[in-house]
Structure formats: C-alpha cells, structure tokens
Design an enzyme around this catalytic site. Sequence first.
Site, mmCIF file in Angstrom:
data_model
loop_
_atom_site.group_PDB
_atom_site.id
_atom_site.type_symbol
_atom_site.label_atom_id
_atom_site.label_comp_id
_atom_site.label_asym_id
_atom_site.label_seq_id
_atom_site.Cartn_x
_atom_site.Cartn_y
_atom_site.Cartn_z
ATOM 1 N N CYS A 148 0.808 -1.230 0.000
ATOM 2 C CA CYS A 148 0.000 0.000 0.000
ATOM 3 C C CYS A 148 0.841 1.281 0.000
ATOM 4 O O CYS A 148 0.348 2.337 -0.401
ATOM 5 C CB CYS A 148 -0.961 -0.017 1.183
ATOM 6 S SG CYS A 148 -0.184 -0.519 2.719
ATOM 7 N N HIS B 27 -2.154 6.877 3.422
ATOM 8 C CA HIS B 27 -0.706 6.928 3.655
ATOM 9 C C HIS B 27 -0.136 8.205 3.013
ATOM 10 O O HIS B 27 -0.367 8.466 1.820
ATOM 11 C CB HIS B 27 -0.010 5.724 3.013
ATOM 12 C CG HIS B 27 -0.282 4.410 3.699
ATOM 13 N ND1 HIS B 27 -0.957 4.282 4.884
ATOM 14 C CD2 HIS B 27 0.085 3.141 3.340
ATOM 15 C CE1 HIS B 27 -1.019 3.002 5.240
ATOM 16 N NE2 HIS B 27 -0.399 2.297 4.309
HETATM 17 N N1 LIG Z 1 -4.785 -3.151 5.321
HETATM 18 C C1 LIG Z 1 -4.126 -2.608 4.289
HETATM 19 O O1 LIG Z 1 -4.082 -1.360 4.114
HETATM 20 C C2 LIG Z 1 -3.438 -3.482 3.277
HETATM 21 C C3 LIG Z 1 -2.963 -2.895 2.123
HETATM 22 C C4 LIG Z 1 -2.344 -3.677 1.158
HETATM 23 C C5 LIG Z 1 -2.198 -5.032 1.362
HETATM 24 N N2 LIG Z 1 -2.646 -5.592 2.502
HETATM 25 C C6 LIG Z 1 -2.457 -7.042 2.640
HETATM 26 O O2 LIG Z 1 -3.718 -7.692 2.490
HETATM 27 C C7 LIG Z 1 -3.758 -8.861 3.314
HETATM 28 C C8 LIG Z 1 -4.947 -8.795 4.238
HETATM 29 O O3 LIG Z 1 -4.798 -7.653 5.091
HETATM 30 P P1 LIG Z 1 -5.933 -7.174 6.094
HETATM 31 O O4 LIG Z 1 -5.484 -5.834 6.579
HETATM 32 O O5 LIG Z 1 -7.275 -7.288 5.466
HETATM 33 O O6 LIG Z 1 -5.796 -8.299 7.279
HETATM 34 P P2 LIG Z 1 -6.874 -8.704 8.384
HETATM 35 O O7 LIG Z 1 -7.815 -7.594 8.670
HETATM 36 O O8 LIG Z 1 -6.069 -9.244 9.510
HETATM 37 O O9 LIG Z 1 -7.707 -9.921 7.696
HETATM 38 C C9 LIG Z 1 -7.160 -11.201 7.492
HETATM 39 C C10 LIG Z 1 -8.183 -12.113 6.807
HETATM 40 O O10 LIG Z 1 -7.570 -13.411 6.611
HETATM 41 C C11 LIG Z 1 -8.428 -14.419 7.180
HETATM 42 N N3 LIG Z 1 -7.656 -15.544 7.689
HETATM 43 C C12 LIG Z 1 -6.832 -15.569 8.759
HETATM 44 N N4 LIG Z 1 -6.329 -16.826 8.924
HETATM 45 C C13 LIG Z 1 -6.845 -17.590 7.930
HETATM 46 C C14 LIG Z 1 -6.715 -18.963 7.571
HETATM 47 N N5 LIG Z 1 -5.927 -19.790 8.250
HETATM 48 N N6 LIG Z 1 -7.391 -19.401 6.491
HETATM 49 C C15 LIG Z 1 -8.189 -18.563 5.780
HETATM 50 N N7 LIG Z 1 -8.368 -17.247 6.080
HETATM 51 C C16 LIG Z 1 -7.692 -16.766 7.143
HETATM 52 C C17 LIG Z 1 -9.168 -13.702 8.305
HETATM 53 O O11 LIG Z 1 -10.345 -14.450 8.629
HETATM 54 P P3 LIG Z 1 -10.997 -14.459 10.116
HETATM 55 O O12 LIG Z 1 -11.786 -13.191 10.260
HETATM 56 O O13 LIG Z 1 -11.865 -15.663 10.067
HETATM 57 O O14 LIG Z 1 -9.877 -14.553 11.093
HETATM 58 C C18 LIG Z 1 -9.458 -12.369 7.627
HETATM 59 O O15 LIG Z 1 -10.549 -12.523 6.751
HETATM 60 C C19 LIG Z 1 -2.403 -8.913 4.044
HETATM 61 O O16 LIG Z 1 -1.512 -9.742 3.346
HETATM 62 C C20 LIG Z 1 -1.945 -7.476 4.003
HETATM 63 O O17 LIG Z 1 -0.544 -7.364 4.109
HETATM 64 C C21 LIG Z 1 -3.287 -4.865 3.466
#
Ligand SMILES: NC(=O)c1ccc[n+]([C@@H]2O[C@H](COP(=O)([O-])OP(=O)(O)OC[C@H]3O[C@@H](n4cnc5c(N)ncnc54)[C@H](OP(=O)(O)O)[C@@H]3O)[C@@H](O)[C@H]2O)c1
Length: 377
Positions: free
Chosen positions: A154, A251
């Site tokens: 991001c 950001h």
């Molecule tokens: N936030 C940002 O600004 C941003 C920007 C760019 C990229 N990213 C990337 O995008 C990805 C997701 O980020 P996020 O911020 O959305 O994270 P998050 O809020 O922590 O969400 C993680 C997701 O993954 C699921 N999950 C966790 N363990 C799992 C498993 N064993 N099997 C299947 N699903 C599972 C969770 O489900 P449960 O709810 O069931 O636990 C939840 O739906 C990351 O790789 C991050 O680096 C994030």
Amino acid sequence: MPSKTQVGILGATGMVGQRFIQLLENHPWFEVAWLAASDRSSGKKYGEAAKWRLDTPLPARVERMTVSPAEPEGATPGSVPRVIFAALDTAIAREMEPRFAEAGCAVISNSSAFRMAADVPLVIPEVNGDHLRLIEEQSWRRRSGGYMVTNPNCSAIGLVLALKPLEERFGLEKIFVTTMQAVSGAGYPGVPSMDILGNVVPYIGSEEEKMEAETLKLLGHLESSPGGHAVAPLAARISASCNRVPVEDGHTESVSIQLGDKLGRPVTREDILNAWAEFHPLAGKNLPSAPRLPVEFAPQDDRPQPRLDRNRGRGMTVTVGRLRPCGLLDWKFTLLSHNTIRGAAGAAILNAEMLASQGTLVPALPEAEAVGTAARA
Ligand SMILES: NC(=O)c1ccc[n+]([C@@H]2O[C@H](COP(=O)([O-])OP(=O)(O)OC[C@H]3O[C@@H](n4cnc5c(N)ncnc54)[C@H](OP(=O)(O)O)[C@@H]3O)[C@@H](O)[C@H]2O)c1
C-alpha cells in the site's frame, strides 16, 4: 445484458476483504458469489463472522451469505468461482494461494507472498499492464489454466503512480522516501491504541524492504525472449523510511528525487506538473474502477492531507503537492494515497478489470473438463 463474472473473496472478513465487498457492490462486471475466511468464521453468516468496520452499510445480500471454508474445491463442483480476490495474511497466502491457482483459479492477490516471484506479475494497470504477460510463465497456467497476479504494497503503489510519469519523461536515478502510514494498514485490530495514540512508531516490519524492491520491479522493463518473459528492475537507487502514525486511512509520503537526463536540459517545475497532468494511460479503456486522474496535483501549500484528500477519485487517485526544489537531490514533493482502496482492494479490482478487458481474466477450463461440461449441457 451479458451476465456478470462470479468472483470469490478469500479473507473476506478482514479489513481488505471488507473493502472488496464494499467496492464490488453494484460493480458492473463482477458479482460476489463466494466468501471464505478462517475456521473461526467458516459456516457462519457473514454478518455474524465479520466485524463490519466501513462507513457504508454492509450489503444485505452479503450479510446473509454463509462463509465457506478456504478450500479451492467446494462441496458442490463448480461452487468456488474461477476468479478469486485474495486478502490473506502473508504466511497463510503463501500456503493457500498456490492451491487455488493450481485448481484452475485466477488468484488476484493483495499479499506480499508472491509479489517478487520472477513469474508473478506485480502490476498497477496505469504503470506496467504489459507485465501481465508474465502469467504465461507460470506452471499453474500450463497445468490447470489458473494463475496469480499481485498488486503492490500500500505504500509502494502511491509512490510508483507519482513517479511513473516522471520516469517516463525524464528518467529517474535516486528516490528518497519517508512514509507516514495509517493504522488501517495493519489490518484489524492492528496496532494497539496504547501504542499509537499521541505517538509515532518508526518501524513497520519488512515494509521498507518491500517498498524498495517492489518500486523497482514495478518501474522495471518486461523483457521478452524466445525463452519467455522476465522483468528487469529499474536501475535506480532507492531508500525508504516507514513510520506508523495515528491516522485512520491514507498513507502520506515525503519524496525527494534525482531525475535522469532524457530531456537533455534541467527539468523545471512546469515540466513535472505537465507530466503529472498529462498522465492518462488508461484513457479510452473504460475500466470501471480507473480514476479519471490517476495523479492529481493539489496547489495549496498545506495539501495533501489524509482526511481531506484520501477519497479523491473514489479513493483511486494519488494526490501530490508541495512540489519544490530539493537541496540534496533535484525535486521534492508530498503524496497521499488511500491504503485500503488504491493500496489494496481497489488496486486488485482494477487489475481484474484490466485482465477482463484483455479477455484473459477467467481461466479457460482444462480441455477434459470443458468436454465434460459440454457433454452434460
Ligand atoms: N490493510 C491494508 O491497508 C493493506 C494494504 C495492502 C495489502 N494488505 C495485505 O492484504 C492482506 C490482508 O490484510 P488485512 O489488513 O485485510 O488483514 P486482516 O484484517 O487481519 O484480515 C485477514 C483475513 O484473513 C483471514 N484468515 C486468517 N487466517 C486464515 C486462515 N488460516 N485461512 C483462511 N483465512 C484466514 C481472516 O479471517 P478471520 O476473520 O476468520 O480470522 C481475515 O478474513 C495482508 O496480506 C496485508 O498485508 C493490506
């Protein structure tokens, strides 16, 4: 009207997963047909499993959908769509995304797990859409038709969008960038409030390394030979310093650059403003999520600011401002981009729209299955 392409979301309950749901509601080309998350959520209605954090209502249809196990094969054959938006933590993505690609799905991923793999395109459609040809190098593609495409970190995406028009016209030799990154970038619940309120945290694990490597891959050149395609990264020097700040979304980055000599004369402020203003690489393609202005200059002395500017272009425009000479390099400026829209879900949806416009989004069924489907029809 042609029917919409059915898509699934892996990690649908997280911060980025929720953005996918928000941005795909009423999307003209795609319809959410499948949601998956961890074992904690699977089997529950989405409305119970997810703690909805966005400021638009959770769509009623999605609220009633049941969260599926994160498995590429559903209980009913064909129940898992062939286009999957993935928003998983990196460690889980590393294990799970290849299984979906192997099963014949197009995996449009947000995670960093495979961004730097030599055969995986890391793409911003306005910058390097031609790198999508790398999918033809993937072994999944040859075996099942499935493939993987990634969007950048991001903080890298805003930087690269602002730099691309300058690199194209003037060349780019050095990049020095300091970020002020929002807390939503750490997912939910993310950084503990006691750590971030009234504070700045000068460390985000692996962020500086990702930003430096991804920027050079994105601005790199696709080289084609009889042996296949490969990306040669841009030969520039880059140094990134990443900080977490108490901002909800958006950001901000302070950037100093040394330009190349493609013009054959010193680059002026007018040259840079024109390069940004004339940057419309997707004009005429009619991709639904593409902003009219990928990069927009804010002339006020005190802009861009996250609260005031992050939603420009429905969160897909990068705002640049404070362009001025730099005492160390040539020029410096400030940029702002929305980290969960342009920096995550919006970026992945735009990648899928780009693939759809080229006719390559939905993997073709392997021959045997296609024959079986035709025989059953
Ligand atoms: N936030 C940002 O600004 C941003 C920007 C760019 C990229 N990213 C990337 O995008 C990805 C997701 O980020 P996020 O911020 O959305 O994270 P998050 O809020 O922590 O969400 C993680 C997701 O993954 C699921 N999950 C966790 N363990 C799992 C498993 N064993 N099997 C299947 N699903 C599972 C969770 O489900 P449960 O709810 O069931 O636990 C939840 O739906 C990351 O790789 C991050 O680096 C994030």
